[in-house]
Design an enzyme around this catalytic site. Structure first.
Site, PDB file in Angstrom:
ATOM      1  CG  HIS A 106       4.183 -20.804   5.404  1.00  8.97           C
ATOM      2  ND1 HIS A 106       3.213 -21.556   5.106  1.00  8.97           N
ATOM      3  CD2 HIS A 106       2.858 -19.651   6.170  1.00  8.97           C
ATOM      4  CE1 HIS A 106       1.915 -21.702   5.479  1.00  8.97           C
ATOM      5  NE2 HIS A 106       1.830 -21.192   5.529  1.00  8.97           N
ATOM      6  N   GLY A 148      -1.285 -29.306  -4.436  1.00  5.97           N
ATOM      7  CA  GLY A 148      -0.101 -30.396  -3.548  1.00  5.97           C
ATOM      8  C   GLY A 148      -0.138 -29.796  -2.506  1.00  5.97           C
ATOM      9  CD  GLN A 157       0.038 -23.632   2.166  1.00  3.95           C
ATOM     10  OE1 GLN A 157      -0.048 -24.108   3.431  1.00  3.95           O
ATOM     11  NE2 GLN A 157      -1.064 -23.773   0.958  1.00  3.95           N
ATOM     12  CG  ASN A 158       5.973 -25.307  -1.510  1.00  7.52           C
ATOM     13  OD1 ASN A 158       5.049 -25.249  -0.182  1.00  7.52           O
ATOM     14  ND2 ASN A 158       6.293 -25.909  -2.057  1.00  7.52           N
ATOM     15  CB  CYS A 183      18.689  -7.386  10.180  1.00  7.83           C
ATOM     16  SG  CYS A 183      18.752  -6.730  11.264  1.00  7.83           S
ATOM     17  CB  CYS A 191      18.389  -2.664  10.767  1.00  4.14           C
ATOM     18  SG  CYS A 191      18.812  -3.462   9.429  1.00  4.14           S
ATOM     19  CB  CYS A 228      21.371  -2.473  12.060  1.00  5.81           C
ATOM     20  SG  CYS A 228      20.742  -4.197  12.482  1.00  5.81           S
ATOM     21  CG  ASN A 232      -3.140 -33.399  -2.800  1.00  6.26           C
ATOM     22  OD1 ASN A 232      -2.788 -34.719  -2.678  1.00  6.26           O
ATOM     23  ND2 ASN A 232      -2.795 -32.752  -2.380  1.00  6.26           N
TER      24      ASN A 232
END
Ligand code: OAD
Length: 258
Positions: A121, A205, A103-104, A129, A132, A168, A231
């Protein structure tokens, strides 16, 4: 037999998938999102983690906007992968780890050398861009320059730096997922497929409260896959885990493989 021995035995069987969150990078100097001193403590995500909020901040408080962007890029620039990132790399090289689902957005798994990384993520140093869809990734020098220039940027220079023009005619943006935005469907499909064929899931984590990423361990549990969590704190995922090591990642990972 200690739980470390049991965990080693499970992982040595191979077909491991890791799901990582901000905690794996904590010992690299990147504070977690929700931890004390974390970025969401300094910048309210209800404002800073979505496009309408960011536009408002840019218009009315451009200096604060720059501080927010700099906070990300400067910490990423100063950070280096730690032992936990490197042990995942070693596991990949040995053929016992199929992939890291992360997720980092800090690029530290890639910087450590991991090849099979699924980014749920996005990635802060990759720009895409909006028109494009062309992409580029900052190298070490490019990241250093961005941090240097951001520190001195006026309101309109911030836009040029963070949303540069594409050939573009469109504009690039950091390739990260903000709240309320669609997640990269291909990456999610890949993540589910990896869990489908895994023997064990190593959760490192993550607070397990941001969905849909947090749904992956529930899927693994449904499939009967062994879950190992690392964790220092209890999380909603701890009750799913077959083993939880309540330690920091860069301390626990070497102990498993010592
Ligand atoms: P959080 O900040 O929510 O949680 C970090 C977790 O790491 C917590 O459970 C901590 O207890 C744990 N932790 C802290 N130090 C650790 C260490 N040294 N070793 C191991 N664990 C440690 O971060 P995430 O779960 O990654 O999304 O957050 C998920 C998503 O929320 C992020 O990807 C981001 C954020 O908003 C987006 O930006 C879309």
């Amino acid at each position: 037999m200690s739980s470390f021995d049991n965990i080693r035995e499970i992982l040595e069987k191979g077909n491991v998938v890791a799901l990582t969150g901000a905690g794996i990078s904590e010992e690299s100097g990147i504070t977690t999102f929700r931890g004390k001193e974390g970025i969401w403590e300094k910048f309210n995500p209800a404002i800073y983690a979505n496009i309408p909020g960011l536009i408002g901040v840019f218009v009315f408080r451009p200096g604060r906007m720059r501080d927010f962007i700099l906070e990300f890029y400067e910490t990423i620039h100063n950070a280096k992968p730690n032992k936990a990132h490197y042990i995942l790399l070693e596991m990949e090289k040995r053929g016992i780890l199929n992939c890291v689902i992360t997720q980092n957005v800090d690029n530290l798994h890639e910087r450590a050398g991991s090849k099979n990384v699924i980014e749920l993520h996005g990635n802060m140093i990759r720009f895409r861009c909006m028109k494009c869809k062309k992409e580029y990734t900052l190298d070490e020098k490019g990241l250093k320059e961005l941090v240097h220039n951001l520190k001195r940027a006026s309101r309109f220079q911030i836009i040029k730096l963070i949303l540069p023009r594409c050939n573009c005619g469109g504009r690039y943006r950091p390739d990260v997922v903000l709240f309320g935005e669609a997640l990269p469907q291909d990456e999610f499909t890949k993540a589910y497929m990896e869990i489908e064929r895994a023997n064990s899931l190593l959760l490192i984590g993550t607070s397990g409260i941001v969905y849909p990423a947090a749904s992956l361990p529930y899927y693994a549990k449904e499939k009967g896959i062994m879950i190992i969590e690392i964790n220092p704190s209890y999380t909603p995922l701890s009750r799913l885990a077959d083993y939880t090591i309540f330690e920091k990642a860069a301390e626990a990972m070497p102990r498993i493989f010592e």
